[in-house]
Write a protein that holds these residues in place. Sequence first.
Motif, PDB file in Angstrom:
ATOM      1  N   PRO A  65       0.851  -1.192   0.000  1.00 55.83           N
ATOM      2  CA  PRO A  65       0.000   0.000   0.000  1.00 55.83           C
ATOM      3  C   PRO A  65       0.887   1.242   0.000  1.00 55.83           C
ATOM      4  CG  PRO A  65      -0.761  -1.582   1.632  1.00 55.83           C
ATOM      5  CD  PRO A  65       0.575  -2.074   1.155  1.00 55.83           C
ATOM      6  N   TYR A  66       0.480   2.270  -0.668  1.00 53.86           N
ATOM      7  CA  TYR A  66       1.284   3.491  -0.775  1.00 53.86           C
ATOM      8  C   TYR A  66       1.554   4.108   0.595  1.00 53.86           C
ATOM      9  CZ  TYR A  66       2.625   8.295  -1.735  1.00 53.86           C
ATOM     10  OH  TYR A  66       3.292   9.494  -1.751  1.00 53.86           O
ATOM     11  N   THR A  67       2.788   4.552   0.766  1.00 57.52           N
ATOM     12  CA  THR A  67       3.175   5.257   1.983  1.00 57.52           C
ATOM     13  C   THR A  67       4.171   6.336   1.616  1.00 57.52           C
ATOM     14  OG1 THR A  67       4.272   5.050   4.136  1.00 57.52           O
ATOM     15  CG2 THR A  67       4.982   3.538   2.422  1.00 57.52           C
ATOM     16  N   GLU A  68       4.194   7.416   2.377  1.00 60.61           N
ATOM     17  CA  GLU A  68       5.170   8.477   2.150  1.00 60.61           C
ATOM     18  C   GLU A  68       6.378   8.320   3.069  1.00 60.61           C
ATOM     19  OE1 GLU A  68       3.325  12.302   2.269  1.00 60.61           O
ATOM     20  OE2 GLU A  68       2.173  11.941   0.431  1.00 60.61           O
ATOM     21  N   THR A  69       6.450   7.191   3.782  1.00 60.97           N
ATOM     22  CA  THR A  69       7.616   6.896   4.611  1.00 60.97           C
ATOM     23  C   THR A  69       8.649   6.201   3.729  1.00 60.97           C
ATOM     24  OG1 THR A  69       6.927   4.659   5.256  1.00 60.97           O
ATOM     25  CG2 THR A  69       6.016   6.515   6.525  1.00 60.97           C
ATOM     26  N   ALA A 112      -7.317  -4.996  -5.283  1.00 58.29           N
ATOM     27  CA  ALA A 112      -8.252  -3.887  -5.069  1.00 58.29           C
ATOM     28  C   ALA A 112      -7.671  -2.591  -5.633  1.00 58.29           C
ATOM     29  CB  ALA A 112      -8.520  -3.720  -3.575  1.00 58.29           C
ATOM     30  N   PRO A 113      -8.513  -1.724  -6.176  1.00 61.55           N
ATOM     31  CA  PRO A 113      -8.006  -0.441  -6.678  1.00 61.55           C
ATOM     32  C   PRO A 113      -7.451   0.410  -5.543  1.00 61.55           C
ATOM     33  CG  PRO A 113     -10.403  -0.464  -6.662  1.00 61.55           C
ATOM     34  CD  PRO A 113      -9.973  -1.863  -6.357  1.00 61.55           C
ATOM     35  N   GLY A 114      -6.506   1.266  -5.870  1.00 59.92           N
ATOM     36  CA  GLY A 114      -5.919   2.134  -4.863  1.00 59.92           C
ATOM     37  C   GLY A 114      -4.516   2.550  -5.241  1.00 59.92           C
ATOM     38  N   LYS A 115      -3.849   3.213  -4.306  1.00 56.40           N
ATOM     39  CA  LYS A 115      -2.483   3.674  -4.529  1.00 56.40           C
ATOM     40  C   LYS A 115      -1.505   2.701  -3.887  1.00 56.40           C
ATOM     41  CE  LYS A 115      -3.643   8.570  -4.959  1.00 56.40           C
ATOM     42  NZ  LYS A 115      -3.460   9.941  -4.421  1.00 56.40           N
ATOM     43  N   TYR A 116      -0.477   2.351  -4.631  1.00 62.74           N
ATOM     44  CA  TYR A 116       0.488   1.353  -4.190  1.00 62.74           C
ATOM     45  C   TYR A 116       1.910   1.782  -4.519  1.00 62.74           C
ATOM     46  CZ  TYR A 116      -3.486  -1.942  -3.938  1.00 62.74           C
ATOM     47  OH  TYR A 116      -4.670  -2.574  -3.634  1.00 62.74           O
ATOM     48  N   LEU A 117       2.858   1.110  -3.879  1.00 62.00           N
ATOM     49  CA  LEU A 117       4.246   1.128  -4.295  1.00 62.00           C
ATOM     50  C   LEU A 117       4.539  -0.232  -4.913  1.00 62.00           C
ATOM     51  CD1 LEU A 117       6.135   2.652  -1.222  1.00 62.00           C
ATOM     52  CD2 LEU A 117       5.504   3.812  -3.356  1.00 62.00           C
ATOM     53  N   PRO A 204      -8.390  -2.310   2.323  1.00 64.09           N
ATOM     54  CA  PRO A 204      -7.896  -1.834   1.030  1.00 64.09           C
ATOM     55  C   PRO A 204      -7.113  -0.540   1.191  1.00 64.09           C
ATOM     56  CG  PRO A 204     -10.220  -2.408   0.908  1.00 64.09           C
ATOM     57  CD  PRO A 204      -9.837  -2.405   2.358  1.00 64.09           C
ATOM     58  N   PRO A 205      -6.172  -0.272   0.256  1.00 59.83           N
ATOM     59  CA  PRO A 205      -5.408   0.966   0.305  1.00 59.83           C
ATOM     60  C   PRO A 205      -6.274   2.156  -0.066  1.00 59.83           C
ATOM     61  CG  PRO A 205      -4.955  -0.197  -1.701  1.00 59.83           C
ATOM     62  CD  PRO A 205      -5.820  -1.100  -0.876  1.00 59.83           C
ATOM     63  N   ALA A 206      -5.703   3.339  -0.040  1.00 60.83           N
ATOM     64  CA  ALA A 206      -6.444   4.545  -0.409  1.00 60.83           C
ATOM     65  C   ALA A 206      -7.006   4.400  -1.805  1.00 60.83           C
ATOM     66  CB  ALA A 206      -5.505   5.748  -0.352  1.00 60.83           C
ATOM     67  N   SER A 207      -8.283   4.740  -1.965  1.00 60.76           N
ATOM     68  CA  SER A 207      -8.921   4.601  -3.268  1.00 60.76           C
ATOM     69  C   SER A 207      -8.367   5.615  -4.246  1.00 60.76           C
ATOM     70  CB  SER A 207     -10.432   4.827  -3.145  1.00 60.76           C
ATOM     71  OG  SER A 207     -10.984   3.872  -2.283  1.00 60.76           O
ATOM     72  N   PRO A 208      -8.293   5.209  -5.552  1.00 60.90           N
ATOM     73  CA  PRO A 208      -7.805   6.155  -6.536  1.00 60.90           C
ATOM     74  C   PRO A 208      -8.785   7.296  -6.698  1.00 60.90           C
ATOM     75  CG  PRO A 208      -8.552   4.135  -7.581  1.00 60.90           C
ATOM     76  CD  PRO A 208      -8.624   3.919  -6.095  1.00 60.90           C
ATOM     77  N   SER A 209      -8.282   8.445  -7.086  1.00 56.58           N
ATOM     78  CA  SER A 209      -9.148   9.594  -7.285  1.00 56.58           C
ATOM     79  C   SER A 209     -10.020   9.391  -8.502  1.00 56.58           C
ATOM     80  CB  SER A 209      -8.293  10.841  -7.471  1.00 56.58           C
ATOM     81  OG  SER A 209      -7.394  10.646  -8.524  1.00 56.58           O
ATOM     82  N   ALA A 210     -11.077  10.187  -8.614  1.00 57.79           N
ATOM     83  CA  ALA A 210     -11.979  10.058  -9.743  1.00 57.79           C
ATOM     84  C   ALA A 210     -11.228  10.237 -11.040  1.00 57.79           C
ATOM     85  CB  ALA A 210     -13.084  11.099  -9.634  1.00 57.79           C
ATOM     86  N   SER A 211     -10.285  11.140 -11.069  1.00 59.24           N
ATOM     87  CA  SER A 211      -9.471  11.283 -12.261  1.00 59.24           C
ATOM     88  C   SER A 211      -8.017  11.069 -11.875  1.00 59.24           C
ATOM     89  CB  SER A 211      -9.617  12.670 -12.867  1.00 59.24           C
ATOM     90  OG  SER A 211      -9.681  13.641 -11.889  1.00 59.24           O
ATOM     91  N   PRO A 212      -7.554   9.780 -12.019  1.00 56.65           N
ATOM     92  CA  PRO A 212      -6.215   9.440 -11.584  1.00 56.65           C
ATOM     93  C   PRO A 212      -5.144  10.269 -12.269  1.00 56.65           C
ATOM     94  CG  PRO A 212      -7.265   7.646 -12.789  1.00 56.65           C
ATOM     95  CD  PRO A 212      -8.249   8.739 -12.670  1.00 56.65           C
ATOM     96  N   SER A 213      -4.001  10.386 -11.569  1.00 51.90           N
ATOM     97  CA  SER A 213      -2.894  11.118 -12.141  1.00 51.90           C
ATOM     98  C   SER A 213      -2.512  10.512 -13.473  1.00 51.90           C
ATOM     99  CB  SER A 213      -1.689  11.027 -11.201  1.00 51.90           C
ATOM    100  OG  SER A 213      -2.067  11.375  -9.908  1.00 51.90           O
TER     101      SER A 213
END
Length: 272
Positions: A65-69, A112-117, A204-213
């Motif tokens: 799951p995405y992390t900023e650490t 599952a959809p979301g932000k990952y590393l 699940p990780p943070a869900s992707p935004s409606a308009s992903p990057s």
Amino acid sequence: MIRNDPVKDLGSPNLACNAAGGTPAPQFVSAAAGDTVQFEWYHNTRNDDIIDASHKGPIQVYLAPYTETNAASGIWTKIASDGYDSSTQKWAVDDLIANGGKHEFTIPASLAPGKYLIRSEIIALHEADANFQENSLRGAQFYPDCVQFEITGTGSDTPPENFDFNTGYTEADQGIVFNLYGADPASYTAPGPEVWSGGSSGTPPASPSASPSTPTSEVPESTSGADAPTSIAASSSVPTTFITAVATPTSQSAPVATAVAGEEDGDDTCDA
């Protein structure tokens, strides 16, 4: 620019995503669960010598799951592992060089959809006959690179393994201390947990935004420092996304990476 030195100390936080692992990149690579993704590794420019042929060993891919650490904790799940192929008598690094630095893997279709590393690593075994803690001039050389991904799809599975590189990789591991020149390569087992291909539980990780990057042709900065991999996220056989980090050769011909738009930084010499 990411350092070109390999990571050899199994207690170092750089083992997860390399030297700049705690520095988020400004963008995410967009891909769908089930897509084939390609990381491309090189030294200075695409299609150069990639990595010295002596640096034989496995290539593995992990997801978290995405992390900023710096990601040096128990959050990782292995999704691909290529070691020694007895049928071709080739190591994964041999295939990497033959394929022009490109290594492919598949994102689990049920993820599952979301932000990952997504973390790719080369483990060079040319000096792995000795334990690094006993002889700091030798030891297995790790080249990790982490890339930020925003995954879409309808899956519901979450990565289950919670693997921590600093405690899960040990000097007692046959996949880390290995005599490349004296042992039967067919006996080699890469370190880490089993490959997970789907099926999980958890949050699940943070869900992707409606308009992903939207990824650009050059991807986010990577958190690694081995031969720089350039990754291409592809749906089916058609690439949809490029990820690029640039590498600089070392005296050991190790990979080095610079991250540019969808990777977290790392400390290897790879482009992703």
